[in-house]
Design a protein around this motif. Structure first.
Motif, short mmCIF file in Angstrom:
data_model
loop_
_atom_site.label_atom_id
_atom_site.label_comp_id
_atom_site.label_asym_id
_atom_site.label_seq_id
_atom_site.Cartn_x
_atom_site.Cartn_y
_atom_site.Cartn_z
N GLN B 164 48.03 54.42 61.23
CA GLN B 164 47.01 53.11 62.09
C GLN B 164 47.64 52.03 62.67
O GLN B 164 46.96 52.05 63.62
CB GLN B 164 45.57 53.15 61.24
CG GLN B 164 45.18 54.72 60.58
CD GLN B 164 43.85 54.09 59.96
OE1 GLN B 164 43.35 53.32 59.64
NE2 GLN B 164 43.88 55.14 59.36
N GLU B 239 48.87 54.98 48.04
CA GLU B 239 47.88 54.37 49.14
C GLU B 239 47.00 53.32 48.16
O GLU B 239 46.04 53.04 48.42
CB GLU B 239 47.05 55.08 49.96
CG GLU B 239 47.58 55.70 51.38
CD GLU B 239 48.38 54.93 51.87
OE1 GLU B 239 47.84 53.34 52.01
OE2 GLU B 239 48.84 55.09 53.09
N HIS B 242 44.49 50.54 49.57
CA HIS B 242 43.20 50.89 50.06
C HIS B 242 41.99 51.55 48.51
O HIS B 242 41.45 52.15 48.93
CB HIS B 242 42.55 51.95 50.28
CG HIS B 242 43.36 51.20 52.62
ND1 HIS B 242 42.74 50.31 53.35
CD2 HIS B 242 43.81 51.36 52.56
CE1 HIS B 242 43.36 49.77 54.13
NE2 HIS B 242 44.67 50.65 53.29
N THR B 243 42.45 50.96 47.78
CA THR B 243 41.56 51.38 45.90
C THR B 243 40.19 50.35 46.32
O THR B 243 41.08 49.10 46.67
CB THR B 243 42.46 51.21 44.76
OG1 THR B 243 42.78 50.16 44.51
CG2 THR B 243 43.53 53.07 45.00
N THR B 244 39.29 50.98 45.68
CA THR B 244 38.84 49.70 45.69
C THR B 244 38.63 49.09 44.61
O THR B 244 38.60 48.26 43.51
CB THR B 244 37.16 50.93 46.03
OG1 THR B 244 37.29 51.07 46.70
CG2 THR B 244 35.72 49.34 45.77
N CYS B 254 40.25 49.11 56.89
CA CYS B 254 40.45 49.84 57.17
C CYS B 254 38.60 50.38 57.37
O CYS B 254 39.21 51.60 57.17
CB CYS B 254 41.28 51.07 55.92
SG CYS B 254 39.62 50.67 55.11
N ALA B 256 36.37 49.83 55.12
CA ALA B 256 35.54 49.90 54.20
C ALA B 256 35.68 47.94 53.47
O ALA B 256 35.78 47.78 54.39
CB ALA B 256 36.33 51.11 52.91
N PHE B 257 34.92 48.75 52.39
CA PHE B 257 34.85 47.25 51.49
C PHE B 257 35.51 47.18 50.10
O PHE B 257 34.58 48.22 49.67
CB PHE B 257 32.82 47.11 51.49
CG PHE B 257 32.31 46.69 52.95
CD1 PHE B 257 32.10 45.50 53.97
CD2 PHE B 257 31.32 47.60 54.28
CE1 PHE B 257 31.70 45.63 55.10
CE2 PHE B 257 31.52 47.58 55.05
CZ PHE B 257 31.65 46.35 55.21
#
Lengths: 400, 400
Positions: B164, B239, B242-244, B254, B256-257
């Motif tokens: 990306q 990954e 990008h864990t919240t 990415c 997301a928030f």
DNA sequence: TCGACTTATTATAAGTCTTGAACTATGGTC
DNA sequence: GACCATAGTTCAAGACTTATAATAAGTCGA
């Protein structure tokens, strides 16, 4: 990588295991098919199946009609070759079930237990009593039992059980049971055994990389990597419930703040609903059921919150484990799932990376909470298959 | 579990691999010691080492003094048996390095690249040019090269690269390189190759279950389970970035928030510092360095936030993977680590469950960012070892 | 310097296992 | 009833490993 030494003898063991596994997991097959499936030569298959039949592990199961040649004779695993026992030690019961080798249920014994009375002694006594009762009922002897699998409410390490919720801290349950029986024992976390059941007989059939989440009063998960449970360095992997979804968030019973369990565990959900003014029955399961079926604005709001947090949690699982399937289980998961699944999927999509998300399906589990005992019973069977049908070594009693 | 068929031939291969691995990973050894370490009989060791010596993979390395008997002759892997190449494709450079079989660095070629000019063609050209230049420098021919490992800024799946950050979506890099060379290629995510380097030569030596986190501009992780990389169903596991960690939290690149990366990635940290009024150089690395070394209240506050989020994230890793060690790496991780490690440990302790936390050590990585190429070079070597020293099959050219 | 003693490696015999080819069994088809 | 097709078995050959015996290469003491 770090596999053990290989001797020429292990070849046979490995090939027996291959054949037996193919037969067990995929119905009756002819020797011919077995040769194709396992990649072995016909001669070897003949050899191996001959041994398996002589050992009583495999039996013939009729012919298949020929269309111009010698008809194939089908082989299958002999369900009566051995009995397997699965035990579910829950917070309110001890359930002992006996199965045949193909895991068809033969007998069941259940003891109710008051929460808070989980002395390990009492539990061990119940397990042994249930074992005896089941065996008597089906007319089997201890020697007929391949093994006893036990799903426990806690972690198992080196034969010691650590169950925070029942106040066990290093209980030597295996040793205590050993005093009452010689049957091989397999202890594991109940979440793992339920996951195992789902993998063999439920929504995880045929899947090699899966995460089975278990939402009950607490929240856990069982991770399957390349077909086998992922355990980590000491068997404690998959503690999904205590991943943090909110810094300084709600307090969790583990003492930390912001754990996922505090948001999507049954207790957390109900507490939240009550704190906002909702009223539900005292019993946890009844409470959750009533909440799920009610259609007030408050209920909708609370459930939406739950779905969002569950989606976030599942999204993180997908990012970290890149599974082929995520299965939503546990008694609360079963209750919530049908209503929340669409919202959960949507939220997970928002938080997981596109690529891993696209490869993962999110599904409801297919077995109910009774799968703990069934899954526990898979443990001795898995060992049996891996060993190619060799019974676990029985200790030789020292004379005098 | 789902291993391939075994033939009697594989025994030899397996034992060759055992012996070779012992020799590679654990210095010079005599045949006698090898027999002990591998569990093989002396005869077999003699046999296998004979073959390995005949193949030029192993050489004698002097004697060890005897104290009353025939002295042992030491064996070791022949560093000159083959050349291995590692490539680091970063966002601002392409680095090609040649190593001997024991991964001592022999030659280096580096190309700077402007960000945003990452056409795959350009990158492929640089890789091939670097390869040629390195080989010329050390006087090796393509046939001498065991393989080329390539660490890439993105996921690799079926030979296609999805990156990306460099705008690659399904680039067939392997096929493109194949046009320029016949050497076996091994493509992987740069985070994974850096993790591999750390595992073989850095803070992960001798550890079987580890998570190597990589904090740079973005955030990733490489998970090692039972000594091998955990990949999930399509190689996209780990990954972590990008864990919240906060529902509806900061926006991440990415889309997301609340992703962890928005809180502990270099870009996220610097943006946060600036938004609170802090000033730092334009260059990301310089900015972070200046932030880490400054001692204002604002800097302290921002860094404390970072430590807390990193601790939370690491705590979740420990809960989910139950590793023996968590290693903090990446260029930003290296910069931040010395100052933040105590805070990170403290916060992780607060959020992880006691038992898995107690079993996990949290440490700084020992290799710098240059470990990507080194780690990439381990890929062909790992395959070589696993195959017991058999060179990858070279395709036979079909006759004109 | 020689012979006894020790330890490391190599050679040899025995046994296990897989495979592939030849062979037997069992049915259908003309 | 001869012939064909397919399933399953038997057996010699080849590849390994392990134990055991033989050989090699030192040290030590007289």
């Amino acid at each position: 990588m770090h596999r053990g030494k290989l001797t020429v003898r292990d070849l046979r063991a490995g090939n027996r295991a291959r054949v037996l596994r193919a037969l067990y997991l995929d119905g009756p097959r002819s020797r011919h098919e077995l040769a194709e499936v396992t990649g072995l030569s016909q001669g070897s298959v003949s050899n191996v199946t001959g041994e398996l039949i002589a050992d009583g592990i495999v039996v013939e199961a009729g012919h298949v009609d020929s269309d111009g040649g010698r008809p194939r004779v089908l082989l299958r695993v002999n369900p009566r070759h051995a009995v397997v026992v699965g035990v579910d030690v829950g917070e309110t019961h001890v359930l002992v079930e006996a199965f045949d080798l193909t895991l068809r249920r033969l007998a069941t014994t259940k003891f109710a237990m008051q929460p808070g009375t989980h002395s390990a002694d009492e539990v061990a006594k119940r397990i042994l009593a249930g074992l005896r009762r089941c065996l008597t009922e089906i007319g089997a002897r201890q020697g007929d039992v391949l093994g006893v699998g036990i799903g426990l409410p806690g972690l198992v390490e080196h034969g010691l059980v650590h169950g925070q919720t029942v106040g066990w801290d290093g209980v030597p349950l295996e040793r205590m049971l050993r005093a009452g029986t010689n049957i091989p024992l397999h202890l594991d976390n109940g979440a793992n055994t339920a996951g195992q059941a789902e993998l063999w007989f439920g929504a995880g059939r045929g899947i090699d990389d899966a995460v089975i989440t278990l939402i009950g009063s607490g929240v856990g998960a069982s991770v399957i990597a390349e077909g086998v449970p992922y355990r980590g360095t000491s068997g404690g992997a998959g503690e999904w419930g205590h991943t943090t979804v909110a810094l300084d968030g709600r307090e969790c019973r583990c003492g930390a703040f912001g754990c996922l369990e505090a948001y999507i565990g049954a207790k957390g959900i109900i507490d939240r609903y009550r704190s906002l003014g909702g009223t539900v029955p005292a019993d946890q399961e009844a409470a959750l059921r009533s909440l799920v079926t009610s259609d007030t604005a408050l209920a909708r709001q609370v459930l939406h919150e739950v779905a969002r947090h569950a989606g976030v949690g599942i999204g993180s699982l997908i990012n970290l484990f890149n599974p082929e399937r995520v299965i939503l289980g546990g008694w609360a998961g079963l209750l919530l799932g049908p209503r929340l699944l669409p919202d959960i999927r949507e939220e997970a999509a928002r938080h997981a990376l596109r690529r891993p998300f696209a490869q993962a399906s999110i599904m409801l589990c297919e077995l109910g909470p009774e799968s703990v005992a069934l899954g526990a019973a898979t443990l001795p069977v898995a060992e049996f298959l891996a060993a190619g049908g060799a019974r676990p070594v029985t200790r030789i009693r020292t004379a005098g």
